[in-house]
Write an enzyme that holds these catalytic residues in place. Structure first.
Site, PDB file in Angstrom:
ATOM      1  N   PRO A   1     -34.879 -31.313  -8.775  1.00  0.00           N
ATOM      2  CA  PRO A   1     -34.668 -31.178  -7.217  1.00  0.00           C
ATOM      3  C   PRO A   1     -35.747 -31.393  -6.400  1.00  0.00           C
ATOM      4  O   PRO A   1     -37.076 -30.880  -7.017  1.00  0.00           O
ATOM      5  CB  PRO A   1     -34.241 -29.728  -7.196  1.00  0.00           C
ATOM      6  CG  PRO A   1     -34.903 -28.994  -8.494  1.00  0.00           C
ATOM      7  CD  PRO A   1     -34.767 -30.086  -9.517  1.00  0.00           C
ATOM      8  N   LYS A   2     -36.042 -31.843  -5.187  1.00  0.00           N
ATOM      9  CA  LYS A   2     -36.929 -32.160  -4.486  1.00  0.00           C
ATOM     10  C   LYS A   2     -37.193 -30.690  -3.772  1.00  0.00           C
ATOM     11  O   LYS A   2     -36.605 -30.498  -2.607  1.00  0.00           O
ATOM     12  CB  LYS A   2     -37.185 -33.231  -3.417  1.00  0.00           C
ATOM     13  CG  LYS A   2     -38.298 -33.410  -2.785  1.00  0.00           C
ATOM     14  CD  LYS A   2     -38.177 -34.790  -2.067  1.00  0.00           C
ATOM     15  CE  LYS A   2     -39.331 -34.935  -1.092  1.00  0.00           C
ATOM     16  NZ  LYS A   2     -39.860 -33.861  -0.040  1.00  0.00           N
ATOM     17  N   ILE A   3     -38.232 -29.938  -4.132  1.00  0.00           N
ATOM     18  CA  ILE A   3     -38.325 -28.447  -3.500  1.00  0.00           C
ATOM     19  C   ILE A   3     -39.054 -28.569  -2.217  1.00  0.00           C
ATOM     20  O   ILE A   3     -39.836 -29.421  -1.826  1.00  0.00           O
ATOM     21  CB  ILE A   3     -38.988 -27.521  -4.274  1.00  0.00           C
ATOM     22  CG1 ILE A   3     -38.815 -27.542  -5.709  1.00  0.00           C
ATOM     23  CG2 ILE A   3     -39.079 -26.178  -3.878  1.00  0.00           C
ATOM     24  CD1 ILE A   3     -37.379 -27.204  -6.041  1.00  0.00           C
TER      25      ILE A   3
ATOM     26  N   ASP B   1     -35.155 -30.825  -0.393  1.00  0.00           N
ATOM     27  CA  ASP B   1     -34.703 -31.752   0.800  1.00  0.00           C
ATOM     28  C   ASP B   1     -34.247 -32.987   0.058  1.00  0.00           C
ATOM     29  O   ASP B   1     -34.365 -34.052   0.821  1.00  0.00           O
ATOM     30  CB  ASP B   1     -35.713 -31.822   1.743  1.00  0.00           C
ATOM     31  CG  ASP B   1     -36.998 -32.242   1.222  1.00  0.00           C
ATOM     32  OD1 ASP B   1     -36.991 -32.137  -0.032  1.00  0.00           O
ATOM     33  OD2 ASP B   1     -38.037 -32.303   2.002  1.00  0.00           O
ATOM     34  N   GLY B   2     -33.945 -32.943  -1.310  1.00  0.00           N
ATOM     35  CA  GLY B   2     -33.496 -34.131  -1.932  1.00  0.00           C
ATOM     36  C   GLY B   2     -33.713 -33.832  -3.392  1.00  0.00           C
ATOM     37  O   GLY B   2     -33.610 -32.809  -3.861  1.00  0.00           O
TER      38      GLY B   2
END
Length: 580
Positions: A134-136, A288-289
């Site tokens: 996950p893009k934290i 966010d991605g």
């Protein structure tokens, strides 16, 4: 305040993706069609607004704007600075805070952002298997350990150097101060994030999480809220070559989240599924991605800021899309109601291209105070209808735009085609056609007929021939015959269809009791509709039916032989019938 904005630019934009994004956006977008002086004034105005938001974040922890909206506006600001040929903001912090910076032992490279599934699949080709994380949505940092002891915590900054946050690390439980089984020299890169409970990105967005972390880390005091900050390690330069070994070792050293939230990708289909998983499902952090990375990475001394071919990001679908207002249009409906529709720079939201949004009444438009040049956010409401969520920034130089005079438009205005009545009259024709169940006769068809003055009142189309319709530009014989056929069929529609079509109020309540125009006039005169309608409704109906323009329409329909209007076959209403 300006210095504070500069610091926020340095820290909040520490996301590894930003450097690549800014370059791409600035080279792809056109500069505003303004003079240099105006561009400078508007740039200064936007900077002041950003500084205001940052001040609230830093001093009070108040989030007036969502992180994804903030990012889009910051990208706009950076683009304007690019157009002005101004220095990049990443150089500013070194000048402002020269005594509080540290050099990163290994540069933060940033990530290229891929836009869609097709770009993702092209990147994956020849690289599988890869790893997904996950893009934290937080603040990127470097952690430096020597002989197992934390010696530096550094904000990402410009990728080469950042702010020294080491003193703050002691108040963040998720950051180990000592690691027993660490290698002698250990450099890690990761994300400071705000701990959440059951956080659903799709519903809540980032909820100010990233800026909240930045605000806590920038405070001079050591707030007790620092314990709410978590740490996700997403890179170990020069660590174990195999990802599985790297993840297990990180967990053993006190960094368990990477092991829990890393996924081996062997098929492209897994990527979209996991992206939506992190977008829709409850998490303990905002995202966010997603990030995709190859297992094999270059040596740390080869990493350069803004250069990374072994990892990419795919952001979540935007919940709020920022766009510019291009124009303010006023539309007048068939009843005279004036609505405001904003023309926008075209944007994509949930796979839809949006270039306009209806914001409702003139009163609401005045309350919103939205004009050309302003930036607004859009969301999708029910059934995918675009909705204006917020005016997030107003251009400094305001235009003077006046709406149509509402006194000129009402339920009985524009029953014929006169100057200033084009919109309402065409709306009346469209409504009439729909209620007479015409198919294939669109708003555009009516507009062509009125532009050529072939139809100037609500009954004018009844006398048209197929040849007259075919003479219109672009119509042709086949389409003209189809329209003429619909006009002919409409003449035989029931009386109730015609009544509703010409706009007679409350026909839904009266259709079972009224089947002729003269009968309606007689019942109104004898006050025999009190059981069906309120006093106010009766007055509105009476005003409509007794209007000279409406009487003229009824007379023309009578001459045309429309059922229910023909006076030759008019009924004589007896008292018993009137009492029904």
């Amino acid at each position: 305040m300006l210095n504070l904005l500069i610091l926020i630019l340095f820290i909040v934009f520490s996301s590894p993706i930003v450097a690549a994004e800014i370059f791409v956006s600035n080279t792809e977008k056109n500069c505003p069609e303004w003079s240099q002086d105006k561009l400078q004034r508007e740039t200064n105005s936007l900077m002041q607004q950003m500084a205001h938001w940052d001040q609230l974040y830093r001093q009070k922890g108040i989030s007036e704007i969502d992180d994804e909206v903030y990012d889009q506006l910051m990208s706009e600001l950076t683009h304007w600075q690019f157009c002005l040929k101004q220095a990049p903001h990443s150089d500013f912090p070194v000048e402002v805070f020269p005594d509080n910076k540290l050099v990163h032992p290994v540069a933060h490279t940033g990530l290229s952002k891929l836009k869609d599934k097709q770009e993702i699949n092209r990147w994956l080709h020849g690289r599988l298997p890869v790893w997904l994380q996950p893009k934290i949505d937080g603040v990127a940092v470097t952690l430096v350990y020597q002989n197992g002891k934390l010696v530096s915590l550094i904000s990402r900054g410009n990728g080469a150097e950042g702010v020294n946050w080491t003193a703050k690390s002691r108040y963040i439980p998720d950051i180990p101060q000592n690691i027993e089984n660490a290698p002698p020299d250990l450099v890690l890169q990761g994300e400071l994030f705000l701990h959440k409970e059951e956080h659903r990105q799709q519903l809540l967005g980032s909820d100010g999480a990233r800026n909240r972390v930045a605000g806590l880390m920038m405070r001079k005091d050591h707030s007790s809220e620092l314990k709410q900050i978590g740490l996700f390690i997403w890179s170990w330069p020069d660590g174990p070559a195999e990802m599985e070994s790297k993840l297990r070792k990180l967990a053993d050293m006190g960094f368990p989240l990477a092991l829990r939230y890393s996924h081996k990708i062997e098929e492209p289909e897994q990527v979209q599924k996991l992206r939506m998983h992190y977008f829709e499902q409850p998490m303990l952090f905002a995202t966010d991605g997603i990030v995709l990375k190859q297992e094999i990475e270059p040596k740390g001394n080869q990493w350069r800021s803004g250069s990374n071919s072994w990892a990419v990001a795919w952001k979540h679908p935007l919940r709020h899309q920022v766009t510019q207002v291009r124009e303010v249009n006023f539309t007048i409906g068939r009843t005279g109601k004036i609505s405001v529709v904003l023309g926008l720079d075209k944007v994509k939201l949930d796979d839809r291209q949006i270039s306009r949004v209806n914001i409702g009444s003139v009163r609401r438009w005045r309350q919103l105070d939205v004009l050309p040049g302003d930036r607004v956010t859009l969301t999708l409401a029910g059934h995918g209808i675009p909705k204006l969520a917020q005016v997030v920034w107003r251009i400094k130089e305001r235009q003077d735009i006046q709406p149509p005079d509402k006194q000129h438009y009402h339920a009985l205005s524009c029953l014929t085609l006169t100057v200033g009545c084009e919109q309402q009259f065409n709306a009346r024709l469209k409504w009439l056609g729909e209620n007479l169940q015409m198919t294939g006769v669109s708003s555009g068809s009516w507009a062509m007929l009125t532009e050529r003055k072939l139809v100037t009142d609500l009954t004018g189309w009844l006398a048209l021939s197929a040849q007259q319709i075919a003479a219109l530009p672009g119509i042709g014989d086949k389409r003209a015959q189809a329209i003429y056929s619909q006009f002919s069929k409409a003449k035989n529609q029931p009386f109730s269809y015609w009544m509703k079509g010409i706009g007679v109020p409350y026909m839904d309540k009266l259709s079972d009791n009224v089947y002729h125009w003269q009968q309606l006039e007689q019942k109104l005169a004898a006050a025999q509709l009190k059981q069906q309608l309120t006093v106010g409704q009766l007055k509105k109906l009476s005003d409509f039916v007794s209007d000279a323009q409406i009487k003229a329409i009824a007379e023309k329909l009578s001459v045309a032989g429309i059922t229910g209007f023909d006076r030759e076959n008019g009924v004589v209403v007896n008292p018993a019938d009137m009492a029904q």
